[in-house]
Design an enzyme around this catalytic site. Sequence first.
Site, PDB file in Angstrom:
ATOM      1  N   VAL A  47     -27.218   1.985   7.687  1.00  8.24           N
ATOM      2  CA  VAL A  47     -25.772   2.109   7.208  1.00  8.24           C
ATOM      3  C   VAL A  47     -25.931   2.898   5.597  1.00  8.24           C
ATOM      4  O   VAL A  47     -26.147   2.157   4.733  1.00  8.24           O
ATOM      5  CB  VAL A  47     -25.053   0.568   7.105  1.00  8.24           C
ATOM      6  N   TYR A 181       1.868   7.577   1.312  1.00  5.02           N
ATOM      7  CA  TYR A 181       0.643   6.888   2.075  1.00  5.02           C
ATOM      8  C   TYR A 181       0.600   6.929   3.561  1.00  5.02           C
ATOM      9  O   TYR A 181      -0.168   7.136   4.570  1.00  5.02           O
ATOM     10  CB  TYR A 181       0.547   5.620   1.531  1.00  5.02           C
ATOM     11  N   LYS A 185      -1.972   8.490   6.430  1.00  5.28           N
ATOM     12  CA  LYS A 185      -2.554   7.592   7.434  1.00  5.28           C
ATOM     13  C   LYS A 185      -2.270   8.322   8.705  1.00  5.28           C
ATOM     14  O   LYS A 185      -3.056   8.150   9.770  1.00  5.28           O
ATOM     15  CB  LYS A 185      -2.144   6.150   7.217  1.00  5.28           C
TER      16      LYS A 185
END
Length: 318
Positions: A47, A181, A185
Site C-alpha cells: 500500500v 466543496y 466532489k
Amino acid sequence: MFSASPSRAWDVRRLPSAEDKVFLVTGGNAGIGYFVAEQLAATGAVVLLGSRDAAKAGAAMASIGARVAGARVRHLPLDLADLSSLAAAVDGSDLDHLDAVVHNAGVALDDPPRLETADGHELMFGTNHLGHFALTRWLAPLLSAAPAGRVVTVGSFAARSERLDLDDPQSTRDYRPKRSYGRSKLAQMCFGFELDRRLRAAGSTVLSVVAHPGGALDSLTPSRPPVHVTSPGQRLRALPAGLLVQGKEAGAWPIVRATLDPDVRGGQLWGPRLFGLRGLPRHEPVPTHMADGAVAARLWAVSCVLTGTESHLGFPAR
C-alpha cells in the site's frame, strides 16, 4: 483470509487476501484514507500512501505497522495541488504495475477567502477533481499493466444536493465554500462514471468505480494515535449521532470493498447500507444527475483544457 464469491457474504472484518496486489491511496495519511490504507494493508498488499507531508505519512505508516503484522506500506510524495509535479511523482514510485488507485485525498474549506492551487485553480476543485483527473493520466500505463486495474473515486454524500456550473466550474463569480466543496466532489463522481464509460468503449481491462463513506465523524472514529485521537468524552457525546452516521473506520468499508471485491463492476456506486449514511457496504443506484452523460462529457472536456491533458488520459483512445 478468503476469496470473495457470490455465494459468500462480504465480511468487512475478514477481507480477501491481496498479497500479490499493489494499491495507491491518495491522502492515505489521515481521515478516511488512513483507514482505507490500514484495511488494505491487512490483506497483505503493498500500500502506497500518497501524501505531500512526509512526517504525517511516516506517522500513518508507523500506526499501520503497529496494528498490522508484516504491513507493507510506503510513502509516495504526492501534491495534487501542483499538477506539474505529478508525472515525476509517479515516475518515482518505481512500480511496474498498479492494481488500484483510490482517489481519496481532498480539501474541504468552511470559510472564505477563496484560495487557489499553484496552477491558479480554485483550491477544492483544483485538488479534489483536477488533481485526480491529471493523476489518472500518469497512472494509466501502470493500471493498464495490471491484470485487472481499478480506479476507485471517493465521492461524498454532499454531492447529492449539488449541481455543476460548468460555465463557472471554479467559483470565480460566486464563491461559497461548502457549495464549492460539494461541487468538487460531484465533479469527481461524474468523472468516475464517465471514465468507466470511456474505458468500456475502448475495451480496456481497467474498471472505474465510485464509492462514498456516508456520514463519517471524527468523534465516532476509533483512536489511532498520533494520526487521530478520540477522547472518551467525545465518543460519549457523539453516541446519539451514531444512530444515523458512523466513524471513519466504518466509512472506509464501501471504498475498500470497491477496491477488493472481484464481483464489483465498473460504473457502480458503493456506499453504506442504511440511508447511504452508515452500515455495511452496498451497491447503490447512481443518482440521475451523476449519470448525465452530456454533463459528464462537458466536464471531461473542461478538465482536459484546465489540466492540459489528452482526452484519452493515456488509456487506449476510443
